[in-house]
Design a protein around this motif. Structure first.
Motif, PDB file in Angstrom:
ATOM      1  N   UNK A   1     -36.254 -11.536 -35.388  1.00  0.00           N
ATOM      2  CA  UNK A   1     -36.683 -12.805 -34.826  1.00  0.00           C
ATOM      3  C   UNK A   1     -36.789 -13.877 -35.906  1.00  0.00           C
ATOM      4  N   UNK A   2     -37.259 -13.503 -37.086  1.00  0.00           N
ATOM      5  CA  UNK A   2     -37.465 -14.486 -38.140  1.00  0.00           C
ATOM      6  C   UNK A   2     -36.166 -15.196 -38.509  1.00  0.00           C
ATOM      7  N   UNK A   3     -35.043 -14.486 -38.489  1.00  0.00           N
ATOM      8  CA  UNK A   3     -33.752 -15.100 -38.800  1.00  0.00           C
ATOM      9  C   UNK A   3     -33.340 -16.141 -37.758  1.00  0.00           C
ATOM     10  N   UNK A   4     -33.747 -15.934 -36.521  1.00  0.00           N
ATOM     11  CA  UNK A   4     -33.369 -16.834 -35.439  1.00  0.00           C
ATOM     12  C   UNK A   4     -34.372 -17.959 -35.223  1.00  0.00           C
ATOM     13  N   UNK A   5     -35.549 -17.818 -35.763  1.00  0.00           N
ATOM     14  CA  UNK A   5     -36.609 -18.768 -35.476  1.00  0.00           C
ATOM     15  C   UNK A   5     -36.251 -20.216 -35.801  1.00  0.00           C
ATOM     16  N   UNK A   6     -35.682 -20.509 -36.982  1.00  0.00           N
ATOM     17  CA  UNK A   6     -35.334 -21.909 -37.238  1.00  0.00           C
ATOM     18  C   UNK A   6     -34.390 -22.500 -36.186  1.00  0.00           C
ATOM     19  N   UNK A   7     -33.456 -21.712 -35.691  1.00  0.00           N
ATOM     20  CA  UNK A   7     -32.529 -22.191 -34.664  1.00  0.00           C
ATOM     21  C   UNK A   7     -33.255 -22.431 -33.347  1.00  0.00           C
ATOM     22  N   UNK A   8     -34.124 -21.517 -32.978  1.00  0.00           N
ATOM     23  CA  UNK A   8     -34.899 -21.684 -31.744  1.00  0.00           C
ATOM     24  C   UNK A   8     -35.779 -22.926 -31.838  1.00  0.00           C
ATOM     25  N   UNK A   9     -36.466 -23.080 -32.955  1.00  0.00           N
ATOM     26  CA  UNK A   9     -37.320 -24.249 -33.165  1.00  0.00           C
ATOM     27  C   UNK A   9     -36.486 -25.530 -33.158  1.00  0.00           C
ATOM     28  N   UNK A  10     -35.342 -25.490 -33.801  1.00  0.00           N
ATOM     29  CA  UNK A  10     -34.441 -26.636 -33.840  1.00  0.00           C
ATOM     30  C   UNK A  10     -34.091 -27.093 -32.419  1.00  0.00           C
ATOM     31  N   UNK A  11     -33.612 -26.172 -31.608  1.00  0.00           N
ATOM     32  CA  UNK A  11     -33.190 -26.529 -30.249  1.00  0.00           C
ATOM     33  C   UNK A  11     -34.366 -26.995 -29.394  1.00  0.00           C
ATOM     34  N   UNK A  12     -35.507 -26.363 -29.533  1.00  0.00           N
ATOM     35  CA  UNK A  12     -36.706 -26.769 -28.799  1.00  0.00           C
ATOM     36  C   UNK A  12     -37.092 -28.204 -29.156  1.00  0.00           C
ATOM     37  N   UNK A  13     -37.006 -28.539 -30.439  1.00  0.00           N
ATOM     38  CA  UNK A  13     -37.415 -29.868 -30.886  1.00  0.00           C
ATOM     39  C   UNK A  13     -36.518 -30.987 -30.380  1.00  0.00           C
ATOM     40  N   UNK A  14     -35.298 -30.672 -29.993  1.00  0.00           N
ATOM     41  CA  UNK A  14     -34.441 -31.719 -29.417  1.00  0.00           C
ATOM     42  C   UNK A  14     -35.081 -32.334 -28.177  1.00  0.00           C
ATOM     43  N   UNK A  15     -35.831 -31.552 -27.421  1.00  0.00           N
ATOM     44  CA  UNK A  15     -36.446 -32.092 -26.206  1.00  0.00           C
ATOM     45  C   UNK A  15     -37.480 -33.171 -26.516  1.00  0.00           C
ATOM     46  N   UNK A  16     -37.968 -33.207 -27.728  1.00  0.00           N
ATOM     47  CA  UNK A  16     -38.921 -34.235 -28.143  1.00  0.00           C
ATOM     48  C   UNK A  16     -38.247 -35.328 -28.972  1.00  0.00           C
ATOM     49  N   UNK A  17     -37.490 -34.924 -29.948  1.00  0.00           N
ATOM     50  CA  UNK A  17     -36.915 -35.860 -30.915  1.00  0.00           C
ATOM     51  C   UNK A  17     -35.905 -36.805 -30.272  1.00  0.00           C
ATOM     52  N   UNK A  18     -35.000 -36.289 -29.469  1.00  0.00           N
ATOM     53  CA  UNK A  18     -33.969 -37.149 -28.879  1.00  0.00           C
ATOM     54  C   UNK A  18     -34.599 -38.301 -28.100  1.00  0.00           C
ATOM     55  N   UNK A  19     -35.656 -38.010 -27.394  1.00  0.00           N
ATOM     56  CA  UNK A  19     -36.363 -39.036 -26.605  1.00  0.00           C
ATOM     57  C   UNK A  19     -36.963 -40.109 -27.522  1.00  0.00           C
ATOM     58  N   UNK A  20     -37.548 -39.696 -28.629  1.00  0.00           N
ATOM     59  CA  UNK A  20     -38.170 -40.642 -29.560  1.00  0.00           C
ATOM     60  C   UNK A  20     -37.103 -41.528 -30.206  1.00  0.00           C
ATOM     61  N   UNK A  21     -36.005 -40.934 -30.632  1.00  0.00           N
ATOM     62  CA  UNK A  21     -34.928 -41.725 -31.243  1.00  0.00           C
ATOM     63  C   UNK A  21     -34.393 -42.735 -30.224  1.00  0.00           C
ATOM     64  N   UNK A  22     -34.239 -42.316 -28.996  1.00  0.00           N
ATOM     65  CA  UNK A  22     -33.768 -43.241 -27.957  1.00  0.00           C
ATOM     66  C   UNK A  22     -34.792 -44.354 -27.718  1.00  0.00           C
ATOM     67  N   UNK A  23     -36.052 -44.015 -27.690  1.00  0.00           N
ATOM     68  CA  UNK A  23     -37.114 -45.007 -27.461  1.00  0.00           C
ATOM     69  C   UNK A  23     -37.101 -46.096 -28.542  1.00  0.00           C
ATOM     70  N   UNK A  24     -36.835 -45.699 -29.784  1.00  0.00           N
ATOM     71  CA  UNK A  24     -36.844 -46.638 -30.910  1.00  0.00           C
ATOM     72  C   UNK A  24     -35.438 -46.983 -31.394  1.00  0.00           C
ATOM     73  N   UNK A  25     -34.493 -46.854 -30.502  1.00  0.00           N
ATOM     74  CA  UNK A  25     -33.078 -47.060 -30.829  1.00  0.00           C
ATOM     75  C   UNK A  25     -32.838 -48.390 -31.545  1.00  0.00           C
ATOM     76  N   UNK A  26     -33.372 -49.479 -31.016  1.00  0.00           N
ATOM     77  CA  UNK A  26     -33.088 -50.790 -31.619  1.00  0.00           C
ATOM     78  C   UNK A  26     -33.664 -50.898 -33.020  1.00  0.00           C
ATOM     79  N   UNK A  27     -34.812 -50.268 -33.258  1.00  0.00           N
ATOM     80  CA  UNK A  27     -35.424 -50.307 -34.586  1.00  0.00           C
ATOM     81  C   UNK A  27     -34.695 -49.406 -35.595  1.00  0.00           C
ATOM     82  N   UNK A  28     -34.072 -48.361 -35.124  1.00  0.00           N
ATOM     83  CA  UNK A  28     -33.414 -47.387 -35.992  1.00  0.00           C
ATOM     84  C   UNK A  28     -31.931 -47.661 -36.219  1.00  0.00           C
ATOM     85  N   UNK A  29     -31.343 -48.469 -35.375  1.00  0.00           N
ATOM     86  CA  UNK A  29     -29.889 -48.627 -35.401  1.00  0.00           C
ATOM     87  C   UNK A  29     -29.365 -49.147 -36.739  1.00  0.00           C
TER      88      UNK A  29
END
Length: 96
Positions: free
Chosen positions: A1-29
C-alpha cells in the motif's frame, strides 16, 4: 500500500485542487502562462497542454509532498518523490 499511497493521494486531491485553480483562474493565469511557456515542451510530453492543467498537477504534486512531510514519511521517500517531480519539470524547490 505504501508504494501506491502517493498516487492514491494525488488522484484524491484533484477533487479539491482543480476546483480551487478554476475558482482563481483569472488571478493565476498570468503566472501560469509564464511558467508554462518555460516548460511547455516537457509538459506537452506528459499530456499537460495548457497552464491550467499544469497548475492543477503542480499543486496536487505539492500537496502529496506536503502530506508526506506532515505525516513523517521517511526522509528518503520524501526526497525520492520530490526528485521524481523535479525530473519531470515540476520544479518546486520551495517545498524542500
Amino acid at each position: 500500500m505504501k508504494d501506491y499511497f502517493p498516487t492514491i493521494l494525488h488522484e484524491f486531491n484533484h477533487s479539491f485542487v482543480n476546483h480551487v485553480v478554476e475558482k482563481y483562474r483569472s488571478e493565476l493565469q498570468e503566472s501560469g502562462t509564464i511558467i508554462f511557456d518555460k516548460v511547455k515542451d516537457e509538459m506537452n510530453k506528459q499530456a499537460y497542454s495548457n497552464w491550467k492543467t499544469m497548475y492543477d498537477e503542480a499543486l496536487v504534486k505539492a500537496t502529496v509532498i506536503k502530506y508526506m512531510k506532515d505525516y513523517n514519511f521517511d526522509k528518503k521517500t520524501i526526497e525520492n518523490e520530490l526528485n521524481e517531480q523535479l525530473n519531470i519539470s515540476f520544479f518546486y524547490r520551495l517545498m524542500s
